[in-house]
Write a protein that holds these residues in place. Structure first.
Motif, PDB file in Angstrom:
ATOM      1  N   UNK A 187       0.832  -1.207   0.000  1.00  0.00           N
ATOM      2  CA  UNK A 187       0.000   0.000   0.000  1.00  0.00           C
ATOM      3  C   UNK A 187       0.859   1.247   0.000  1.00  0.00           C
ATOM      4  N   UNK A 188       0.472   2.245  -0.784  1.00  0.00           N
ATOM      5  CA  UNK A 188       1.229   3.496  -0.804  1.00  0.00           C
ATOM      6  C   UNK A 188       1.067   4.252   0.520  1.00  0.00           C
ATOM      7  N   UNK A 189       2.049   5.109   0.830  1.00  0.00           N
ATOM      8  CA  UNK A 189       1.946   5.928   2.044  1.00  0.00           C
ATOM      9  C   UNK A 189       1.051   7.136   1.802  1.00  0.00           C
ATOM     10  N   UNK A 190       1.051   7.601   0.577  1.00  0.00           N
ATOM     11  CA  UNK A 190       0.240   8.775   0.210  1.00  0.00           C
ATOM     12  C   UNK A 190      -0.377   8.480  -1.153  1.00  0.00           C
ATOM     13  N   UNK A 191      -1.532   9.091  -1.435  1.00  0.00           N
ATOM     14  CA  UNK A 191      -2.094   9.015  -2.772  1.00  0.00           C
ATOM     15  C   UNK A 191      -3.360   8.193  -2.852  1.00  0.00           C
ATOM     16  N   UNK A 192      -3.951   8.175  -4.058  1.00  0.00           N
ATOM     17  CA  UNK A 192      -5.175   7.408  -4.241  1.00  0.00           C
ATOM     18  C   UNK A 192      -5.016   6.505  -5.451  1.00  0.00           C
ATOM     19  N   UNK A 193      -5.789   5.438  -5.464  1.00  0.00           N
ATOM     20  CA  UNK A 193      -5.657   4.447  -6.522  1.00  0.00           C
ATOM     21  C   UNK A 193      -7.040   3.907  -6.849  1.00  0.00           C
ATOM     22  N   UNK A 194      -7.375   4.016  -8.133  1.00  0.00           N
ATOM     23  CA  UNK A 194      -8.696   3.606  -8.594  1.00  0.00           C
ATOM     24  C   UNK A 194      -8.494   2.586  -9.702  1.00  0.00           C
ATOM     25  N   UNK A 195      -9.038   1.405  -9.529  1.00  0.00           N
ATOM     26  CA  UNK A 195      -8.930   0.394 -10.585  1.00  0.00           C
ATOM     27  C   UNK A 195     -10.329  -0.084 -10.943  1.00  0.00           C
ATOM     28  N   UNK A 196     -10.659  -0.024 -12.218  1.00  0.00           N
ATOM     29  CA  UNK A 196     -11.961  -0.457 -12.731  1.00  0.00           C
ATOM     30  C   UNK A 196     -13.087   0.155 -11.906  1.00  0.00           C
ATOM     31  N   UNK A 197     -12.920   1.436 -11.563  1.00  0.00           N
ATOM     32  CA  UNK A 197     -13.982   2.155 -10.868  1.00  0.00           C
ATOM     33  C   UNK A 197     -14.044   1.896  -9.379  1.00  0.00           C
ATOM     34  N   UNK A 198     -13.076   1.201  -8.830  1.00  0.00           N
ATOM     35  CA  UNK A 198     -13.121   0.890  -7.403  1.00  0.00           C
ATOM     36  C   UNK A 198     -11.967   1.569  -6.668  1.00  0.00           C
ATOM     37  N   UNK A 199     -12.274   2.174  -5.543  1.00  0.00           N
ATOM     38  CA  UNK A 199     -11.236   2.784  -4.707  1.00  0.00           C
ATOM     39  C   UNK A 199     -10.553   1.666  -3.921  1.00  0.00           C
ATOM     40  N   UNK A 200      -9.519   1.083  -4.516  1.00  0.00           N
ATOM     41  CA  UNK A 200      -8.974  -0.168  -3.975  1.00  0.00           C
ATOM     42  C   UNK A 200      -8.217   0.019  -2.660  1.00  0.00           C
ATOM     43  N   UNK A 201      -7.777   1.234  -2.367  1.00  0.00           N
ATOM     44  CA  UNK A 201      -7.029   1.422  -1.110  1.00  0.00           C
ATOM     45  C   UNK A 201      -7.940   1.338   0.101  1.00  0.00           C
ATOM     46  N   UNK A 202      -9.262   1.454  -0.149  1.00  0.00           N
ATOM     47  CA  UNK A 202     -10.197   1.379   0.968  1.00  0.00           C
ATOM     48  C   UNK A 202     -10.526  -0.069   1.329  1.00  0.00           C
ATOM     49  N   UNK A 203     -10.036  -1.023   0.527  1.00  0.00           N
ATOM     50  CA  UNK A 203     -10.423  -2.422   0.758  1.00  0.00           C
ATOM     51  C   UNK A 203      -9.662  -3.036   1.926  1.00  0.00           C
ATOM     52  N   UNK A 204     -10.310  -3.958   2.609  1.00  0.00           N
ATOM     53  CA  UNK A 204      -9.642  -4.718   3.676  1.00  0.00           C
ATOM     54  C   UNK A 204      -8.655  -5.696   3.040  1.00  0.00           C
ATOM     55  N   UNK A 205      -7.808  -6.305   3.878  1.00  0.00           N
ATOM     56  CA  UNK A 205      -6.800  -7.243   3.367  1.00  0.00           C
ATOM     57  C   UNK A 205      -7.473  -8.410   2.638  1.00  0.00           C
ATOM     58  N   UNK A 206      -8.550  -8.916   3.203  1.00  0.00           N
ATOM     59  CA  UNK A 206      -9.236 -10.050   2.573  1.00  0.00           C
ATOM     60  C   UNK A 206      -9.843  -9.633   1.239  1.00  0.00           C
ATOM     61  N   UNK A 207     -10.436  -8.437   1.212  1.00  0.00           N
ATOM     62  CA  UNK A 207     -11.048  -7.943  -0.032  1.00  0.00           C
ATOM     63  C   UNK A 207      -9.979  -7.693  -1.076  1.00  0.00           C
ATOM     64  N   UNK A 208      -8.808  -7.213  -0.625  1.00  0.00           N
ATOM     65  CA  UNK A 208      -7.713  -6.981  -1.572  1.00  0.00           C
ATOM     66  C   UNK A 208      -7.260  -8.290  -2.203  1.00  0.00           C
ATOM     67  N   UNK A 209      -7.134  -9.355  -1.364  1.00  0.00           N
ATOM     68  CA  UNK A 209      -6.749 -10.661  -1.904  1.00  0.00           C
ATOM     69  C   UNK A 209      -7.775 -11.107  -2.937  1.00  0.00           C
ATOM     70  N   UNK A 210      -9.041 -10.877  -2.629  1.00  0.00           N
ATOM     71  CA  UNK A 210     -10.084 -11.285  -3.553  1.00  0.00           C
ATOM     72  C   UNK A 210     -10.044 -10.451  -4.833  1.00  0.00           C
ATOM     73  N   UNK A 211      -9.752  -9.184  -4.684  1.00  0.00           N
ATOM     74  CA  UNK A 211      -9.646  -8.317  -5.869  1.00  0.00           C
ATOM     75  C   UNK A 211      -8.514  -8.800  -6.779  1.00  0.00           C
TER      76      UNK A 211
END
Ligand code: ATP
Ligand code: MG
Lengths: 230, 414
Positions: free
Chosen positions: A61-85
């Motif tokens: 995870x970045x220390x600063x900044x935002x990241x949007x993939x396929x319309x989803x704010x992926x930095x807001x996802x939990x660890x489990x959701x990130x694995x699933x993503x």
């Protein structure tokens, strides 16, 4: 974000501690990808290619900044959701040690499909299909240590594509291959990009890789310094 | 998913045949030894229980209420006909007999010794206890031989008497008078059990009744069941029948073999504690053998776990994967060890393990010097469950570590 935009990274920073000072591996990076892109990220060793790929691949995870993939704010996802993503949306090809060593080529490709809950027959059929797409027909039952480096990378490509991800990330896929095999791997990926419309982001300072690119993005010291359509 | 965890686990273990082999061997030896020890313990306990019950106690005894605590001859049963009637039709009863038990004093030719006088029914007694088998010299008490007595061999030694000699037995009657009678030694008994050999004087029950003024009364009804497992049923049955006869339920006490002698209770507790210790050691052996192996194998595969996590394997899945691998490892060693231990237990269960060289004095505790290990279903199940529990415990920490890896960092490791 416009319709054909796939990825939007804004003002991304990543710092590592070295000694008693912080060192910016990514220094306020802005970066976009469109659907169907085939982009090569180049730059000297240590310029931050892997770090950026890891951020985009949700491996870190970045220390600063935002990241949007396929319309989803992926930095807001939990660890489990990130694995699933990662499982559902992203295909990975790493520089080396790409494969699970106790599984055959076909089991390696099918592994990701199995994680997705696909039935056995279906996933093995798909694995065989993609292995033949990457030119490994007949080697399905070999374990990684019975395959050459180039063949192993092809298995990894087959695995990345078999799950039909929206984005394929490849980190130095040709680094351990001679130029001939490197070129054929790049041509394979480019071909798949053109035929199937999958989006590729490839980190590499290999000229062979850059030659295959539709777009070249150059990094220096954690910054993107140029971006050219080839 | 479970199947791929198992497949991955097994193949990863086979990838390092030396490391896996040594761990399996260590586990196998540990589990084999503990299985055997547990079977020894069960065999020993069973053997002690049988000896205890059959030497003279019986599986179940009926007394007048309070006799067990007081041991006073005054607390005797005036009439046991209801008890006898109940036993007549009860299933799982092999035999029963009546006795009169009283402590007293024996004297012969100037020597004195304390004795436990036991008035017995000579025919019924043979069916209930082994005392008949222990007659070493002379003969068993004969019907009609009113003044015959059988003495424990150590007791006879103390009194310096032999076959045909006279002995005077003294005991207090219920009224409190000291009564004495003359008997003639018809036989000597050797059982190996101290309480019997040092103390016991067997006389005909009719003589004891007459001598002590008990009329038709007795102190004990001693019951031999067809098996230990029948004991609870018999006791409940008997209590119920005696209650339903509207007999004052305070008239009798019905005791299981464990309740008759506090020592028997002690063994059962001791055996239980021993069982728990064995199980604890099983868990420790598994932990010690497996934890280290699994941690080593984990560190060898940090990259691979990182890869699997990167590909989208969830933390729970990685956790389960490592726990499964541990289970497979323990199953290999555990099954091998269990089979070895079981085989040794069955072999010595059939042929006996002769410890008489090391343990001549065991018999005073009702132990036979030849042990027959006994493999019980519960004993086996306990060991296997403990081994699996140990496996899960050993797997937890490596599994936790594997599932917490940061994929990016793990992939950087070589
Ligand atoms: N985990 C880490 N801890 C400390 N420093 C790190 C870590 N990861 C990366 N760096 C540093 O961040 C910078 C960027 O590294 P990165 O791996 O992204 O470079 P790269 O462009 O991929 O190089 P290469 O071509 O050699 O793979 C480097 O200076 C590196 O030393
Ligand atoms: Mg790199």
């Amino acid at each position: 974000m416009s319709d054909d935009m796939l990825l939007q990274a804004t003002d991304v920073c990543k710092y590592y501690h070295s000694g008693d000072s912080d060192m910016a591996a990514l220094d306020h990076v802005d970066f976009q990808l469109k659907k169907g892109d085939f982009t090569v990220l180049s730059g000297r060793s240590g310029s931050g290619k892997t770090t950026l790929l890891n951020m985009i691949g949700l491996l870190d995870t970045p220390d600063v900044g935002s990241l949007d993939i396929a319309g989803e704010d992926v930095l807001a996802l939990s660890a489990a959701k990130r694995a699933d993503f990662r499982l559902q949306r992203i295909g990975f090809v790493f520089q080396a040690y790409n494969l699970i060593r106790v599984l055959s080529a076909r089991e390696n490709v099918a592994y990701v499909l199995q994680l997705r809950g696909m039935a056995k027959k279906e996933r093995l059929d798909i694995a065989d299909h993609w292995l033949s797409e990457v030119g490994l027909k007949g080697l399905e039952h070999r374990r990684p240590d019975q395959l050459s480096g180039g063949q192993q990378q092809r298995v990894a490509v087959a695995r990345a594509l078999a799950s039909q991800p929206v984005l394929v990330l490849a980190d130095e896929p040709t680094a351990n291959l001679d130029s001939q095999h490197g070129e054929s791997l790049m041509n394979l990926m480019r071909d798949l990009n053109e035929r199937c419309g999958m989006t590729f982001l490839i980190a590499s300072h290999d000229p062979v890789a850059m030659a295959a690119a539709k777009q070249c993005v150059h990094m220096e010291d954690g910054n993107i310094v140029s971006s050219d359509i080839v | 998913m479970f199947r791929i965890y198992m497949r991955l686990g097994l193949r990863n273990l086979l990838l390092y045949p030396m490391r896996t082999g040594l761990t399996v061997l260590g586990l196998a030896i540990g589990i084999a030894a503990l299985t055997f020890l547990s079977a020894m313990n069960d065999g020993w306990l069973q053997n002690m229980k049988v000896n205890f019950v059959l030497t003279q106690m019986g599986h179940v005894q009926v007394h007048a209420k309070g006799f067990e605590a007081s041991r006073r001859i005054g607390d005797y049963m005036h009439d046991t006909s209801e008890v006898d009637k109940a036993l007549q039709n009860m299933p799982h009863i092999q035999a029963w007999t009546h006795r009169i038990r009283v402590s007293g004093l024996a004297s012969a030719a100037g020597a004195n010794a304390s004795v436990l006088v036991s008035g017995i029914e000579s025919d019924n007694e043979k069916k209930v206890s082994r005392l008949y088998d222990f007659v070493q010299q002379g003969k068993w008490l004969q019907e009609g031989d009113k003044r015959g007595v059988l003495l424990g061999d150590v007791l006879a030694d103390r009194l310096s008497v032999g076959l045909g000699d006279k002995v005077v037995l003294m005991a207090a009657s219920p009224a409190g008078d000291i009564a004495s009678e003359v008997f003639r030694v018809r036989g000597l008994i050797h059982s190996g059990v101290m309480d019997v050999d040092n103390l016991l004087a067997l006389v005909p029950i009719s003589m004891a009744q007459h001598w002590l003024g008990l009329g038709e009364g007795v102190t004990d009804v001693v019951i031999r069941a067809d098996a230990f497992t029948s004991v609870d049923g018999i006791v409940n049955n008997l209590k119920q029948i005696l209650d339903s006869k509207r007999l004052d339920s305070k008239q009798f006490e019905v005791l299981r073999w464990q309740e008759i002698d506090p020592m028997a209770e002690q063994w059962t507790i001791f055996a239980g504690v021993y069982t728990w210790i064995v199980l604890l050691v099983v868990i420790i052996v598994v932990l010690a053998e497996v934890l280290n192996t699994m941690l080593m194998s984990m560190y060898d595969r940090v990259r691979e776990f990182g890869l699997m996590a990167a590909l989208g394997t969830g933390q729970k899945q990685l956790f389960a994967m490592v726990v499964c691998e541990t289970l497979v490892l323990v199953a290999m060693g555990g099954v091998l060890g269990f089979v070895l231990g079981a085989a040794a237990s069955l072999y010595f269960g059939a042929y006996g393990l002769d410890l008489s060289q090391y343990a001549t004095a065991f018999s005073f505790m009702y132990m036979s010097p030849i042990v027959y290990p006994e493999l019980t279903f519960n004993g086996c199940a306990r060991i296997l469950i403990a081994a699996m529990l140990g496996a899960v415990l050993a797997g937890l920490y490596p599994a936790w570590k594997a599932s917490r890896l940061n994929p990016a960092a793990a992939m950087r490791e070589v």
